[in-house]
Design a protein around this motif. Structure first.
Motif, PDB file in Angstrom:
ATOM      1  N   UNK A 162      55.173  34.630  43.188  1.00 58.87           N
ATOM      2  CA  UNK A 162      54.699  35.499  42.586  1.00 58.87           C
ATOM      3  C   UNK A 162      54.074  36.696  43.851  1.00 58.87           C
ATOM      4  N   UNK A 163      53.360  37.850  42.802  1.00 58.04           N
ATOM      5  CA  UNK A 163      53.297  38.783  44.014  1.00 58.04           C
ATOM      6  C   UNK A 163      52.827  39.718  42.736  1.00 58.04           C
ATOM      7  N   UNK A 164      53.523  40.277  42.101  1.00 58.71           N
ATOM      8  CA  UNK A 164      53.816  41.628  41.310  1.00 58.71           C
ATOM      9  C   UNK A 164      52.225  40.183  40.216  1.00 58.71           C
ATOM     10  N   UNK A 165      51.168  40.723  40.851  1.00 52.63           N
ATOM     11  CA  UNK A 165      49.749  40.850  39.419  1.00 52.63           C
ATOM     12  C   UNK A 165      49.941  40.610  38.051  1.00 52.63           C
ATOM     13  N   UNK A 166      49.167  39.352  37.727  1.00 53.19           N
ATOM     14  CA  UNK A 166      49.430  39.279  36.306  1.00 53.19           C
ATOM     15  C   UNK A 166      50.731  38.381  35.576  1.00 53.19           C
ATOM     16  N   UNK A 167      51.524  38.270  36.240  1.00 51.30           N
ATOM     17  CA  UNK A 167      52.152  37.274  36.340  1.00 51.30           C
ATOM     18  C   UNK A 167      51.891  35.677  35.840  1.00 51.30           C
ATOM     19  N   UNK A 169      44.821  43.854  34.823  1.00 49.19           N
ATOM     20  CA  UNK A 169      45.817  43.489  33.923  1.00 49.19           C
ATOM     21  C   UNK A 169      45.976  43.023  32.949  1.00 49.19           C
ATOM     22  N   UNK A 199      48.539  41.633  30.607  1.00 48.22           N
ATOM     23  CA  UNK A 199      49.000  40.728  30.697  1.00 48.22           C
ATOM     24  C   UNK A 199      48.109  39.456  31.341  1.00 48.22           C
TER      25      UNK A 199
END
Ligand SMILES: Cc1ncc(C[n+]2csc(CCOP(=O)(O)OP(=O)(O)O)c2C)c(N)n1
Ligand SMILES: [Mg+2]
Lengths: 268, 317
Positions: free
Chosen positions: A116-121, A153, A155
């Protein structure tokens, strides 16, 4: 729960966070959002999660997904506290070829479920895993930790809607409500207004708690619900535990110098 | 200007972007900068405070960022959107396709810290797919400035340019100076920054520093390299590529990107349609995600260090 033990666990998580951030030196680290979520991690790892160091990839293990991946120091510190990784491993933080980078890199053998690290996933992944658990008639639970800024986000909301729709009562959504994001207060960047009522209207059983009250966290995580995912808005303080960091968003991502490190250890 | 070149290179591309933006808005009150909670990382704190009417933060919501920017553009505003490269490009790819490519709403996107510079944060934050992805969308031009000075020259032209542009920023603070003197900059026109006669090295972005250094050391071995700054990947400077192929027997492309889809691919596409082609070696990320680490660590793994560029030239010459 043994409050004394959990308290100590939380304290050690904070110490590990600061130790590791200091070691990282000029590579810098996300500190504020790791400290704000430290008590939640303490309760999860000392009292809630069914994980076994010796069978870390057991298919019945509870799953923890740190969707706000930049707070990885809280996760690494908890894993170190559980002796799933060593203190020596912590020292490799953000260095060449390390398992422990500035965001979690999927590594099931040390209890890191996803990159993770790319927010909203993270929540979408958690929903997939929770649906799978139901299909496979497994009893394990899924815990997903979100940042409040992360809730900007779209998502996130696609997945919350989905969690409610599929009645995922094996899913726990925990929001670290520290009222700050990267460049300022939530209020000034993107006002989230009433988060709890949003989750409720999306079909979750909602709770609002003090995210630094270990007993309250524990109690909430043990409440029974049926046919609904749980969303827990945990009110926290960014930088919690180190007075000079608290509510000072300059510590969102920063460097702990030798001088700062000495000072904060004295006043922890 | 030369004082600026030094200062800007020490600040790096991101902070320089913030300074240039201040300059631009003073000349053009019609300019709006849109971001996703990254003002500080883009050097925009002063801009945000001094020109609040020209600054819109849409929150951590990059798909929204592109839609809002396109809407503003459709009403006649000049828009520059910015956030970290993966979130500025891949996260909102379809918004870019439909709003900018298909409908031709024109904005300028600035992708921060692209390539490998954030290697110790892992590959969620590295960006080796941005060019390949955007290159396949019509009506988007792609420019990779080699240093902050070139970014300055580019930004001054980007707003009045006919297409939407993706500006890809590489390297961190203390970026290398590639252009120490003023020169003629035109979007779509590559620049020869070193003249040789044996091998052509084509690169862009701050990695050109390694190309120049490699060329310097190869000269001692009596191999004279031409080094070309191909800052614009789309539209690619076909004449430059054809010329390089006609007059040399080896071309090497060097990029902080996957070798599929980026500069190397763009050059290969031109060469493949030429009769007088020559051998091409593409240096860059060879279609795999490496373990994480420092900028230098990753450059080395992907064959972009000075030593590895030299080795590649020697073993293919
Ligand atoms: C998709 C995406 N956009 C932007 C970023 C950059 N970023 C990293 S942390 C952060 C702020 C997050 O705020 P919050 O979720 O509230 O985290 P916390 O306050 O707990 O640190 C941002 C914008 C990112 N990592 N991913
Ligand atoms: Mg927050």
């Amino acid at each position: 729960m043994n409050l004394k033990k959990t308290k100590l666990f939380a304290e050690n998580i904070r110490k590990n966070i600061l130790f590791t951030a200091h070691k990282a030196g000029s590579k810098s680290a996300h500190i504020g959002g790791a400290l704000s979520v430290a008590d939640i991690f303490a309760v999860l790892y000392s009292d809630i999660l069914r994980i076994n160091k010796k069978k870390i990839q057991d298919e019945n293990r509870d799953r923890l997904i740190l969707s706000k991946g930049h707070a990885c120091l809280a996760l690494y510190s908890a894993l170190a506290q559980k002796k799933i990784i060593s203190k020596k491993d912590l020292e490799t933080f953000e260095s060449d070829d390390s398992n422990l980078l500035g965001h979690p890199i999927m590594n099931k053998s040390i209890g890191i479920e996803f990159s993770t690290g790319s927010l909203g996933m993270g929540l979408s992944l958690g929903i997939g895993v929770a649906i799978a658990a139901k299909k496979k008639k497994k009893k394990f639970k899924v815990f997903v930790i979100l940042g409040d800024g992360e809730c900007n986000e779209g998502s996130v909301w696609e997945s919350v809607l989905c969690a409610g729709h599929f009645k995922l009562d094996n899913l726990f959504i925990i929001v670290d409500r520290n009222n700050f994001q990267q460049t300022g207060e939530n209020k000034s960047i993107m006002d989230l207004k009433n988060l709890k009522s949003k989750f409720k209207s999306f079909g979750c059983e909602t709770f609002e708690i003090n995210g630094h009250n270990l007993k309250e966290i524990y109690k909430t995580l043990n409440l029974k619900t049926k046919n609904k995912p749980r969303a827990i808005v945990a009110n926290t303080i960014k930088g919690k535990g180190v007075q000079m960091f608290e509510k000072d968003n300059n510590w969102h991502h920063s460097i702990i110098t030798n001088t700062t490190y000495k000072n904060i250890l004295k006043n922890l | 200007m030369e004082k600026n070149i030094k200062l800007w290179s020490s600040l790096g591309m991101r902070a320089t972007f913030g300074l240039i933006a201040l300059d631009l808005v003073k000349k053009n009150p019609n300019l709006i900068i849109t971001t996703s909670d990254v003002s500080t990382s883009a050097g925009l704190d002063r801009f945000k405070n001094q020109f609040p009417e020209n600054y819109i933060d849409v929150g951590i919501a990059e798909q929204n960022l592109i839609g809002v920017s396109a809407g503003l553009s459709s009403e006649g505003y000049d828009v520059i959107s910015t956030t970290f490269s993966p979130f500025q490009t891949l996260r909102c790819c379809e918004q870019i396709k439909v709003n900018l490519g298909y409908m031709k709403n024109k904005i300028c996107m600035v992708g921060l810290a692209s390539g490998l510079v954030l290697g110790n944060l892992g590959f969620t934050h590295c960006s080796i797919e941005d060019i390949g992805t955007l290159r396949s969308i019509p009506n988007i031009s792609i420019v990779v400035p080699s240093d902050p000075f070139e970014l300055y020259k580019l930004l001054n032209k980007a707003i009045s340019y006919e297409d939407s542009i993706y500006i890809r920023l590489t390297s961190g603070a203390n970026s290398k100076i590639i252009n120490s003197k003023d020169y003629d900059f035109k979007i779509g026109k590559a620049v020869e920054i070193l003249k040789g006669e044996d091998v052509v090295i084509i690169g862009n972005g701050n990695i050109l520093h390694n190309c120049l250094e490699a060329a310097k050391q190869l000269k001692e071995k009596e191999i004279n390299c031409t080094v070309i700054n191909c800052h614009t990947i789309k539209p690619i400077d076909k004449d430059m590529v054809k010329d390089a192929a006609e007059n040399n027997r080896l071309i090497i492309t060097v990029e902080e990107h996957n070798i599929i889809g980026g500069l190397g691919s763009a050059v290969a596409e031109v060469l493949s349609e030429e009769k007088n082609s020559c051998k091409l070696i593409r240096l860059g990320a060879n279609d795999f995600y490496s373990s994480g680490g420092s900028y230098d660590y990753l450059k080395n793994i992907y064959g972009l260090s000075i030593e590895k560029i030299i080795k590649t030239v020697l073993s293919n010459f």
